[in-house]
Motif scaffolding. Sequence first.
Motif, PDB file in Angstrom:
ATOM      1  N   GLY A  52       0.887  -1.198   0.264  1.00 50.42           N
ATOM      2  CA  GLY A  52       0.010   0.200   0.156  1.00 50.42           C
ATOM      3  C   GLY A  52       0.941   1.380   0.139  1.00 50.42           C
ATOM      4  O   GLY A  52       2.280   1.164  -0.175  1.00 50.42           O
ATOM      5  N   VAL A  53       0.031   2.337  -0.134  1.00 46.09           N
ATOM      6  CA  VAL A  53       0.864   3.702   0.111  1.00 46.09           C
ATOM      7  C   VAL A  53       0.479   4.304   1.371  1.00 46.09           C
ATOM      8  O   VAL A  53      -0.770   4.503   1.652  1.00 46.09           O
ATOM      9  CB  VAL A  53       0.122   4.717  -0.873  1.00 46.09           C
ATOM     10  CG1 VAL A  53       0.885   5.975  -0.996  1.00 46.09           C
ATOM     11  CG2 VAL A  53       0.509   3.836  -2.516  1.00 46.09           C
ATOM     12  N   PHE A  54       1.543   4.648   2.156  1.00 45.57           N
ATOM     13  CA  PHE A  54       1.263   5.094   3.541  1.00 45.57           C
ATOM     14  C   PHE A  54       2.066   6.644   3.706  1.00 45.57           C
ATOM     15  O   PHE A  54       3.186   6.869   3.208  1.00 45.57           O
ATOM     16  CB  PHE A  54       1.938   4.403   4.475  1.00 45.57           C
ATOM     17  CG  PHE A  54       1.559   2.891   4.666  1.00 45.57           C
ATOM     18  CD1 PHE A  54       0.384   2.649   5.361  1.00 45.57           C
ATOM     19  CD2 PHE A  54       1.826   1.835   3.672  1.00 45.57           C
ATOM     20  CE1 PHE A  54      -0.264   1.576   5.377  1.00 45.57           C
ATOM     21  CE2 PHE A  54       1.403   0.608   3.675  1.00 45.57           C
ATOM     22  CZ  PHE A  54       0.060   0.418   4.443  1.00 45.57           C
ATOM     23  N   LEU A  55       1.364   7.689   4.359  1.00 43.87           N
ATOM     24  CA  LEU A  55       1.716   9.027   4.825  1.00 43.87           C
ATOM     25  C   LEU A  55       2.147   8.633   5.945  1.00 43.87           C
ATOM     26  O   LEU A  55       1.454   8.637   6.853  1.00 43.87           O
ATOM     27  CB  LEU A  55       0.778   9.706   4.425  1.00 43.87           C
ATOM     28  CG  LEU A  55       1.052  11.209   4.930  1.00 43.87           C
ATOM     29  CD1 LEU A  55       2.303  11.864   4.189  1.00 43.87           C
ATOM     30  CD2 LEU A  55      -0.247  12.184   4.744  1.00 43.87           C
ATOM     31  N   PHE A  56       3.588   9.244   6.395  1.00 41.87           N
ATOM     32  CA  PHE A  56       3.880   9.571   7.602  1.00 41.87           C
ATOM     33  C   PHE A  56       4.213  10.946   7.953  1.00 41.87           C
ATOM     34  O   PHE A  56       4.763  11.563   7.202  1.00 41.87           O
ATOM     35  CB  PHE A  56       5.356   8.753   7.880  1.00 41.87           C
ATOM     36  CG  PHE A  56       5.329   7.290   7.772  1.00 41.87           C
ATOM     37  CD1 PHE A  56       5.075   6.428   9.075  1.00 41.87           C
ATOM     38  CD2 PHE A  56       5.428   6.443   6.744  1.00 41.87           C
ATOM     39  CE1 PHE A  56       4.841   4.979   8.753  1.00 41.87           C
ATOM     40  CE2 PHE A  56       5.166   5.017   6.548  1.00 41.87           C
ATOM     41  CZ  PHE A  56       5.179   4.647   7.611  1.00 41.87           C
ATOM     42  N   VAL A  57       3.751  11.184   9.198  1.00 42.57           N
ATOM     43  CA  VAL A  57       3.855  12.603   9.494  1.00 42.57           C
ATOM     44  C   VAL A  57       4.237  12.566  10.905  1.00 42.57           C
ATOM     45  O   VAL A  57       3.878  12.168  11.988  1.00 42.57           O
ATOM     46  CB  VAL A  57       2.328  13.589   9.591  1.00 42.57           C
ATOM     47  CG1 VAL A  57       2.632  14.935   9.992  1.00 42.57           C
ATOM     48  CG2 VAL A  57       1.571  13.232   7.951  1.00 42.57           C
ATOM     49  N   LEU A  58       5.373  13.684  11.255  1.00 39.31           N
ATOM     50  CA  LEU A  58       5.950  13.863  12.371  1.00 39.31           C
ATOM     51  C   LEU A  58       5.766  15.229  12.942  1.00 39.31           C
ATOM     52  O   LEU A  58       6.200  16.052  12.042  1.00 39.31           O
ATOM     53  CB  LEU A  58       7.592  13.380  12.276  1.00 39.31           C
ATOM     54  CG  LEU A  58       8.420  13.621  13.712  1.00 39.31           C
ATOM     55  CD1 LEU A  58       7.891  12.570  14.696  1.00 39.31           C
ATOM     56  CD2 LEU A  58       9.818  13.602  13.601  1.00 39.31           C
ATOM     57  N   SER A  59       5.196  15.261  14.112  1.00 42.14           N
ATOM     58  CA  SER A  59       4.786  16.697  14.685  1.00 42.14           C
ATOM     59  C   SER A  59       5.065  16.556  15.994  1.00 42.14           C
ATOM     60  O   SER A  59       5.138  15.538  16.688  1.00 42.14           O
ATOM     61  CB  SER A  59       3.570  16.991  14.277  1.00 42.14           C
ATOM     62  OG  SER A  59       2.457  16.017  14.800  1.00 42.14           O
ATOM     63  N   SER A  60       4.953  17.816  16.742  1.00 40.33           N
ATOM     64  CA  SER A  60       5.099  17.951  18.005  1.00 40.33           C
ATOM     65  C   SER A  60       3.778  17.592  18.735  1.00 40.33           C
ATOM     66  O   SER A  60       3.765  17.478  19.954  1.00 40.33           O
ATOM     67  CB  SER A  60       5.652  19.451  18.586  1.00 40.33           C
ATOM     68  OG  SER A  60       4.561  20.611  17.999  1.00 40.33           O
ATOM     69  N   LYS A  85       1.507   7.387  17.281  1.00 44.92           N
ATOM     70  CA  LYS A  85       2.342   7.008  18.541  1.00 44.92           C
ATOM     71  C   LYS A  85       3.140   8.028  18.908  1.00 44.92           C
ATOM     72  O   LYS A  85       3.654   8.947  18.034  1.00 44.92           O
ATOM     73  CB  LYS A  85       2.962   5.834  17.965  1.00 44.92           C
ATOM     74  CG  LYS A  85       2.025   4.645  17.632  1.00 44.92           C
ATOM     75  CD  LYS A  85       2.830   3.356  17.220  1.00 44.92           C
ATOM     76  CE  LYS A  85       1.947   2.240  16.971  1.00 44.92           C
ATOM     77  NZ  LYS A  85       2.520   1.170  16.827  1.00 44.92           N
ATOM     78  N   GLU A  86       3.464   8.040  20.336  1.00 46.25           N
ATOM     79  CA  GLU A  86       4.534   8.794  20.838  1.00 46.25           C
ATOM     80  C   GLU A  86       5.886   8.331  20.210  1.00 46.25           C
ATOM     81  O   GLU A  86       6.239   7.573  20.131  1.00 46.25           O
ATOM     82  CB  GLU A  86       4.377   8.718  22.287  1.00 46.25           C
ATOM     83  CG  GLU A  86       3.405   9.182  23.192  1.00 46.25           C
ATOM     84  CD  GLU A  86       3.464   9.244  24.612  1.00 46.25           C
ATOM     85  OE1 GLU A  86       4.551   9.163  24.990  1.00 46.25           O
ATOM     86  OE2 GLU A  86       2.378   9.527  25.217  1.00 46.25           O
ATOM     87  N   TYR A  87       6.685   9.488  19.888  1.00 44.25           N
ATOM     88  CA  TYR A  87       7.848   9.422  19.278  1.00 44.25           C
ATOM     89  C   TYR A  87       9.016   9.214  20.360  1.00 44.25           C
ATOM     90  O   TYR A  87      10.357   8.904  19.864  1.00 44.25           O
ATOM     91  CB  TYR A  87       8.117  10.594  18.361  1.00 44.25           C
ATOM     92  CG  TYR A  87       9.173  10.291  17.055  1.00 44.25           C
ATOM     93  CD1 TYR A  87       9.294   9.316  16.458  1.00 44.25           C
ATOM     94  CD2 TYR A  87      10.512  11.122  17.281  1.00 44.25           C
ATOM     95  CE1 TYR A  87       9.963   9.033  15.469  1.00 44.25           C
ATOM     96  CE2 TYR A  87      11.343  10.785  16.171  1.00 44.25           C
ATOM     97  CZ  TYR A  87      11.148   9.763  15.334  1.00 44.25           C
ATOM     98  OH  TYR A  87      12.010   9.668  14.593  1.00 44.25           O
TER      99      TYR A  87
END
Length: 232
Positions: A52-60, A85-87
């Motif tokens: 599949g196609v997945f979008l990952f987003v990292l944010s505060s 999920k918490e980073y």
Amino acid sequence: MFLTRIEINQRRRATRQVLANPHRMHGAVTACFPRSVDPGRVMWRLDEREDGVFLFVLSSLPPPDATSLVEDYGWPQFESPWQSKEYQPVLDAVQNGRQFQFRLRANPVRNVLEPANDQVQAGNSGSGEVRRIRGKRVGHVTVAQQRHWLLTRASRWGFTMGDENAPSADVVERKVWTFAKKSRTVTLSTAVFEGILTVTDQGELRRRLLDGFGPAKAYGCGLMTLAPFSSP
């Protein structure tokens, strides 16, 4: 910090359009956050995989509402169309000497010096002014150039990935994007790196994981993801 994963439905016409234009995808990611909330630096990456196609987003902050993005480009009929999920556990795991599998989409570039339009040759006007030079970013397009770009920066970014003769990571995907941004056309060369890294400076690597690697972060570059690795 939070890492969010959203599965994208590539069969939809609107999705095919946004997948071809990183500027439009940047706008879709930004729209997940209300203007009254400051999510800090937001990085994102698209992974097109066999499953599949997945979008990952990292944010505060986790995206408080990715509904519009999912309704336009995802799978809104499913109960949990996105997960956050918490980073911090990832950052805590980054310790000197540890090895990780990693994936990174980056924009490998080099700076080429060229005369500025308003250059002044020293002595031409009798003023003794030194010619002004500016740098222009030019994308690397071959696998060898792109691999060398990451290898030469790894140590200052807090990790190693072997050397030129025996790298522990390589380019698995590369692409030249051409897309519209307002009234101009943008051309962007990207490379996806996968492999094994060894942490040499845990503080620097943690900082880079939060700030990103290389330029073009607004266009889906710079976000590295890690997974545990155990030697066979």
